[in-house]
Design a protein around this motif. Structure first.
Motif, PDB file in Angstrom:
ATOM      1  N   GLU A   1       0.784  -1.229   0.000  1.00 24.73           N
ATOM      2  CA  GLU A   1       0.000   0.000   0.000  1.00 24.73           C
ATOM      3  C   GLU A   1       0.820   1.285   0.000  1.00 24.73           C
ATOM      4  OE1 GLU A   1      -1.659   0.755   4.198  1.00 24.73           O
ATOM      5  OE2 GLU A   1      -1.373  -1.390   4.171  1.00 24.73           O
ATOM      6  N   SER A   2       2.104   1.211  -0.328  1.00 26.97           N
ATOM      7  CA  SER A   2       2.926   2.410  -0.234  1.00 26.97           C
ATOM      8  C   SER A   2       3.018   3.216  -1.521  1.00 26.97           C
ATOM      9  CB  SER A   2       4.348   2.038   0.217  1.00 26.97           C
ATOM     10  OG  SER A   2       4.953   1.149  -0.706  1.00 26.97           O
ATOM     11  N   ILE A   3       2.305   2.811  -2.589  1.00 24.14           N
ATOM     12  CA  ILE A   3       2.404   3.540  -3.860  1.00 24.14           C
ATOM     13  C   ILE A   3       2.008   5.006  -3.685  1.00 24.14           C
ATOM     14  CG2 ILE A   3       0.054   2.917  -4.583  1.00 24.14           C
ATOM     15  CD1 ILE A   3       3.132   3.243  -6.893  1.00 24.14           C
ATOM     16  N   GLY A   4       1.039   5.263  -2.808  1.00 21.69           N
ATOM     17  CA  GLY A   4       0.572   6.634  -2.619  1.00 21.69           C
ATOM     18  C   GLY A   4       1.566   7.532  -1.917  1.00 21.69           C
ATOM     19  N   ILE A   5       2.468   6.944  -1.129  1.00 24.59           N
ATOM     20  CA  ILE A   5       3.413   7.780  -0.392  1.00 24.59           C
ATOM     21  C   ILE A   5       4.824   7.729  -0.985  1.00 24.59           C
ATOM     22  CG2 ILE A   5       2.118   7.373   1.734  1.00 24.59           C
ATOM     23  CD1 ILE A   5       4.688   5.821   2.668  1.00 24.59           C
ATOM     24  N   VAL A   6       5.000   6.999  -2.099  1.00 20.98           N
ATOM     25  CA  VAL A   6       6.326   6.880  -2.701  1.00 20.98           C
ATOM     26  C   VAL A   6       6.908   8.246  -3.030  1.00 20.98           C
ATOM     27  CG1 VAL A   6       7.526   6.188  -4.817  1.00 20.98           C
ATOM     28  CG2 VAL A   6       6.159   4.528  -3.574  1.00 20.98           C
ATOM     29  N   LEU A   7       6.164   9.056  -3.780  1.00 25.39           N
ATOM     30  CA  LEU A   7       6.689  10.364  -4.165  1.00 25.39           C
ATOM     31  C   LEU A   7       6.696  11.366  -3.009  1.00 25.39           C
ATOM     32  CD1 LEU A   7       5.389  10.781  -7.819  1.00 25.39           C
ATOM     33  CD2 LEU A   7       7.623  10.033  -7.009  1.00 25.39           C
ATOM     34  N   PRO A   8       5.641  11.438  -2.185  1.00 25.17           N
ATOM     35  CA  PRO A   8       5.731  12.342  -1.024  1.00 25.17           C
ATOM     36  C   PRO A   8       6.932  12.047  -0.133  1.00 25.17           C
ATOM     37  CG  PRO A   8       3.465  11.683  -1.340  1.00 25.17           C
ATOM     38  CD  PRO A   8       4.288  10.863  -2.305  1.00 25.17           C
ATOM     39  N   VAL A   9       7.220  10.763   0.100  1.00 18.94           N
ATOM     40  CA  VAL A   9       8.372  10.399   0.929  1.00 18.94           C
ATOM     41  C   VAL A   9       9.676  10.680   0.193  1.00 18.94           C
ATOM     42  CG1 VAL A   9       9.597   8.439   1.931  1.00 18.94           C
ATOM     43  CG2 VAL A   9       7.171   8.713   2.360  1.00 18.94           C
ATOM     44  N   GLU A  10       9.728  10.299  -1.098  1.00 26.03           N
ATOM     45  CA  GLU A  10      10.941  10.544  -1.887  1.00 26.03           C
ATOM     46  C   GLU A  10      11.211  12.038  -2.034  1.00 26.03           C
ATOM     47  OE1 GLU A  10      13.425  11.232  -5.402  1.00 26.03           O
ATOM     48  OE2 GLU A  10      11.347  11.844  -5.094  1.00 26.03           O
ATOM     49  N   ASN A  11      10.155  12.819  -2.155  1.00 25.37           N
ATOM     50  CA  ASN A  11      10.309  14.269  -2.307  1.00 25.37           C
ATOM     51  C   ASN A  11      10.888  14.931  -1.064  1.00 25.37           C
ATOM     52  OD1 ASN A  11       9.273  14.201  -4.893  1.00 25.37           O
ATOM     53  ND2 ASN A  11       7.195  14.748  -4.281  1.00 25.37           N
ATOM     54  N   LYS A  12      10.774  14.270   0.075  1.00 25.90           N
ATOM     55  CA  LYS A  12      11.283  14.827   1.326  1.00 25.90           C
ATOM     56  C   LYS A  12      12.707  14.351   1.642  1.00 25.90           C
ATOM     57  CE  LYS A  12       7.896  17.361   3.063  1.00 25.90           C
ATOM     58  NZ  LYS A  12       8.085  18.755   3.490  1.00 25.90           N
ATOM     59  N   MET A  13      13.272  13.480   0.808  1.00 28.03           N
ATOM     60  CA  MET A  13      14.595  12.929   1.084  1.00 28.03           C
ATOM     61  C   MET A  13      15.697  13.962   0.863  1.00 28.03           C
ATOM     62  SD  MET A  13      14.578   9.055  -0.456  1.00 28.03           S
ATOM     63  CE  MET A  13      16.209   8.718   0.213  1.00 28.03           C
ATOM     64  N   LYS A  14      16.675  13.953   1.745  1.00 29.50           N
ATOM     65  CA  LYS A  14      17.853  14.794   1.555  1.00 29.50           C
ATOM     66  C   LYS A  14      18.683  14.302   0.370  1.00 29.50           C
ATOM     67  CE  LYS A  14      18.418  16.082   6.439  1.00 29.50           C
ATOM     68  NZ  LYS A  14      19.302  15.988   7.635  1.00 29.50           N
ATOM     69  N   HIS A  15      18.689  12.977   0.182  1.00 26.95           N
ATOM     70  CA  HIS A  15      19.485  12.377  -0.892  1.00 26.95           C
ATOM     71  C   HIS A  15      18.565  11.523  -1.770  1.00 26.95           C
ATOM     72  CE1 HIS A  15      23.018  13.690   1.313  1.00 26.95           C
ATOM     73  NE2 HIS A  15      22.536  13.094   2.382  1.00 26.95           N
ATOM     74  N   PRO A  16      17.819  12.138  -2.686  1.00 19.87           N
ATOM     75  CA  PRO A  16      16.798  11.404  -3.457  1.00 19.87           C
ATOM     76  C   PRO A  16      17.356  10.285  -4.330  1.00 19.87           C
ATOM     77  CG  PRO A  16      17.139  13.594  -4.361  1.00 19.87           C
ATOM     78  CD  PRO A  16      17.854  13.566  -3.059  1.00 19.87           C
ATOM     79  N   HIS A  17      18.632  10.374  -4.719  1.00 17.80           N
ATOM     80  CA  HIS A  17      19.177   9.313  -5.576  1.00 17.80           C
ATOM     81  C   HIS A  17      19.507   8.050  -4.802  1.00 17.80           C
ATOM     82  CE1 HIS A  17      19.115  11.338  -9.389  1.00 17.80           C
ATOM     83  NE2 HIS A  17      19.642  12.410  -8.839  1.00 17.80           N
ATOM     84  N   ASP A  18      19.332   8.091  -3.494  1.00 19.64           N
ATOM     85  CA  ASP A  18      19.443   6.869  -2.694  1.00 19.64           C
ATOM     86  C   ASP A  18      18.104   6.156  -2.579  1.00 19.64           C
ATOM     87  OD1 ASP A  18      22.127   7.231  -2.211  1.00 19.64           O
ATOM     88  OD2 ASP A  18      21.829   8.248  -0.297  1.00 19.64           O
ATOM     89  N   PHE A  19      17.080   6.755  -3.192  1.00 21.21           N
ATOM     90  CA  PHE A  19      15.730   6.217  -2.998  1.00 21.21           C
ATOM     91  C   PHE A  19      15.600   4.793  -3.522  1.00 21.21           C
ATOM     92  CE2 PHE A  19      11.329   5.553  -4.478  1.00 21.21           C
ATOM     93  CZ  PHE A  19      10.676   5.650  -3.252  1.00 21.21           C
ATOM     94  N   LYS A  20      16.213   4.503  -4.678  1.00 26.47           N
ATOM     95  CA  LYS A  20      16.090   3.166  -5.259  1.00 26.47           C
ATOM     96  C   LYS A  20      16.625   2.113  -4.286  1.00 26.47           C
ATOM     97  CE  LYS A  20      17.172   2.894  -9.549  1.00 26.47           C
ATOM     98  NZ  LYS A  20      17.935   2.769 -10.816  1.00 26.47           N
ATOM     99  N   LYS A  21      17.758   2.400  -3.673  1.00 30.01           N
ATOM    100  CA  LYS A  21      18.350   1.466  -2.710  1.00 30.01           C
ATOM    101  C   LYS A  21      17.435   1.282  -1.499  1.00 30.01           C
ATOM    102  CE  LYS A  21      21.723   3.152  -0.364  1.00 30.01           C
ATOM    103  NZ  LYS A  21      23.059   3.699  -0.022  1.00 30.01           N
ATOM    104  N   VAL A  22      16.888   2.387  -1.012  1.00 29.22           N
ATOM    105  CA  VAL A  22      15.984   2.326   0.135  1.00 29.22           C
ATOM    106  C   VAL A  22      14.716   1.564  -0.231  1.00 29.22           C
ATOM    107  CG1 VAL A  22      14.604   3.692   1.745  1.00 29.22           C
ATOM    108  CG2 VAL A  22      16.897   4.462   1.110  1.00 29.22           C
ATOM    109  N   LEU A  23      14.193   1.823  -1.432  1.00 27.77           N
ATOM    110  CA  LEU A  23      12.968   1.157  -1.890  1.00 27.77           C
ATOM    111  C   LEU A  23      13.174  -0.351  -1.994  1.00 27.77           C
ATOM    112  CD1 LEU A  23      10.062   1.296  -3.087  1.00 27.77           C
ATOM    113  CD2 LEU A  23      11.153   1.550  -5.342  1.00 27.77           C
ATOM    114  N   TYR A  24      14.239  -0.780  -2.645  1.00 29.47           N
ATOM    115  CA  TYR A  24      14.487  -2.212  -2.813  1.00 29.47           C
ATOM    116  C   TYR A  24      14.683  -2.903  -1.460  1.00 29.47           C
ATOM    117  CZ  TYR A  24      15.069  -1.586  -7.870  1.00 29.47           C
ATOM    118  OH  TYR A  24      14.860  -1.320  -9.205  1.00 29.47           O
ATOM    119  N   THR A  25      15.360  -2.223  -0.551  1.00 30.44           N
ATOM    120  CA  THR A  25      15.565  -2.807   0.777  1.00 30.44           C
ATOM    121  C   THR A  25      14.239  -3.009   1.495  1.00 30.44           C
ATOM    122  OG1 THR A  25      17.738  -1.750   0.979  1.00 30.44           O
ATOM    123  CG2 THR A  25      16.688  -2.498   3.017  1.00 30.44           C
ATOM    124  N   SER A  26      13.423  -1.971   1.500  1.00 33.58           N
ATOM    125  CA  SER A  26      12.150  -2.044   2.224  1.00 33.58           C
ATOM    126  C   SER A  26      11.205  -3.061   1.598  1.00 33.58           C
ATOM    127  CB  SER A  26      11.474  -0.665   2.265  1.00 33.58           C
ATOM    128  OG  SER A  26      11.115  -0.230   0.962  1.00 33.58           O
TER     129      SER A  26
END
Length: 458
Positions: free
Chosen positions: A236-261
């Motif tokens: 159910e996290s599709i709705g918060i993917v961009l809001p959460v990613e948009n708040k990241m200090k380092h957005p290019h780490d998002f893929k790594k964080v996403l795959y881990t989670s």
């Protein structure tokens, strides 16, 4: 360094100076928390509706596809940000920009329509998530209450109204990073609670010596829509993917964080659902916490703690609703009254979720409807279309042909689930509504069922 240079380098440096930006760990906590809602605790019920073999396999496949959809949505957002010089976009804006800037000129004039459609689906699914949290909290607390007051247990709607007061106050928190500590605390509860439940399930399977051969490898096709909706809902996290990613200090780490989670989440879903079904068999309930002993202090406490987790989840999912609805309303509110107006909107939206939850207090049916209708569209249909609109450059490149083929298959998969899952869920919800006193919503379901039935798709 000018802002455009910062954006060109991936906007990581620019976001370091943004107020309320989040770290990679905080982002991981938010993503894990967003996926450990009622859908996770209902995995055994979900597997039951597919079969002991088909269920786990299908969950892995759906998990991979959902993770890929989240990834391509974020990739499209990054590409579009570079093209239009913006630091970040939300889901609706990504859709608008993908259509406006697409090389397929026919779509260029319909960006506003695309954004409106996506935002409507987002509001529906987030309201659905929040309504499901109401049902989960109320049903678990009601069961715990019943253990001490067997002859005088109020209806589930009474518990919903009581908790609505606390949820309204909680939803007055306005910044996502202020919820990070709550997410961390809730994740600790989830880890401890899930370990306790795993121990109970393994011990229960050993005690009962469940005959696996007595459980169907795959259920009848009529049961699959009831598997599809909860399975899509659970991721159910599709709705918060961009809001959460948009708040990241380092957005290019998002893929790594996403795959881990999502690796953690998918593994937990498959094992939790399989063990739960093996332990309780066809008697498994909508959420596995309701199958736990009602007269033992440890498990009563666990139900209360998981209710607290859903309380925290409510605030995280509610953040997305506010991001979409409040900007559309605030321009009509006098500037001196905007803070007050925002609190009014927050209160109203919480009450709307309360009404939906009180109308259909059957968690499994509610989750199936929300997952089949909004989840299929947002997770499986829209992201591949957005990726094609963003990166399409003709059929000459092999990469483009492979991507187009992949995206068409995902969209067709999503449409089939959307049609059959939604139809089955609306039909069952309509039957549920006929047994309640909420006749207006019952009439709405009747009309929806009539429209789908007369459309000729089934």
């Amino acid at each position: 360094m000018c802002e455009m240079s910062l954006l060109h380098h991936g906007d990581s440096e620019a976001r370091l100076f943004l107020e309320h930006s989040t770290t990679n760990l905080q982002t991981l906590m938010h993503l894990l928390k967003a996926n450990t809602g009622p859908g996770f605790l209902g995995m055994a019920y979900t597997v039951m509706n597919a079969g002991i073999l088909l269920g786990p396999i299908a969950l892995v496949i759906i998990g991979i596809i959902c993770t890929h959809s989240m990834k391509i949505l974020a990739d499209s957002s990054h590409a579009l940000c570079r093209r239009n010089g913006k630091m970040f976009l939300d889901y609706g804006d990504v859709t608008h920009e993908a259509m406006r800037l697409s090389s397929a000129k026919w779509f260029n004039s319909y960006g506003s329509v695309g954004r409106a459609v996506v935002n409507t689906f987002l509001v529906f699914i987030q309201l659905g998530f929040c309504s499901a949290y109401f049902i989960f909290i109320a049903s678990n607390v009601q069961q715990a209450y019943h253990n001490f007051h067997k002859n005088n247990t109020p209806a589930i709607q009474v518990f919903m109204v009581i908790f609505a007061v606390f949820i309204i106050l909680y939803c007055y928190i306005r910044n996502l990073d202020n919820l990070a500590i709550c997410s961390t605390f809730a994740n600790i509860i989830v880890v401890v609670g899930v370990i306790i439940i795993y121990q109970y399930l393994i011990h229960g399977i050993a005690e009962k010596r469940t005959d696996v051969s007595s459980l169907p490898l795959a259920r009848n096709i009529s049961n699959l829509p009831l598997f599809w909706g909860p399975a899509i809902y659970a991721f159910e996290s599709i709705g918060i993917v961009l809001p959460v990613e948009n708040k990241m200090k380092h957005p290019h780490d998002f893929k790594k964080v996403l795959y881990t989670s999502m690796s953690i989440v998918t593994t937990a879903f498959v094992t939790f659902g399989t063990l739960g079904y093996l332990c309780f068999g066809p008697g498994v309930l909508d959420t596995i916490t309701l199958n736990l002993p009602e007269d033992q202090g440890l498990y009563i406490s666990l139900k209360i703690l998981f209710s607290m987790v859903m309380f925290v989840n409510y605030g995280l999912q509610f953040y997305v609703i506010i991001q979409i609805t409040w900007p559309c309303v605030q321009e009509y509110v006098p500037e001196n009254y905007r803070v007050f107006g925002e609190y009014v909107i927050r209160t109203t939206l919480v009450l709307i979720t309360l009404v939906f939850a009180a109308s259909i207090p059957h968690l499994g049916l509610f989750i199936s409807l929300v997952g089949s209708f909004a989840g299929s569209g947002l997770t499986l249909i829209f992201p591949p279309i957005i990726e094609e609109l963003t990166f399409y450059n003709g059929y000459r490149e092999t990469t483009s042909r492979l991507r187009l083929t992949k995206n068409v298959l995902i969209v067709v998969f999503g449409i089939l689930g959307f049609i059959f899952g939604t139809f089955a869920s609306i039909y069952l919800c309509q039957l549920c509504m006929s047994m309640t006193h909420f006749s207006i919503l019952g009439d709405i379901f009747d009309v929806a069922l009539l429209i789908i039935g007369s459309s000729g798709v089934l």
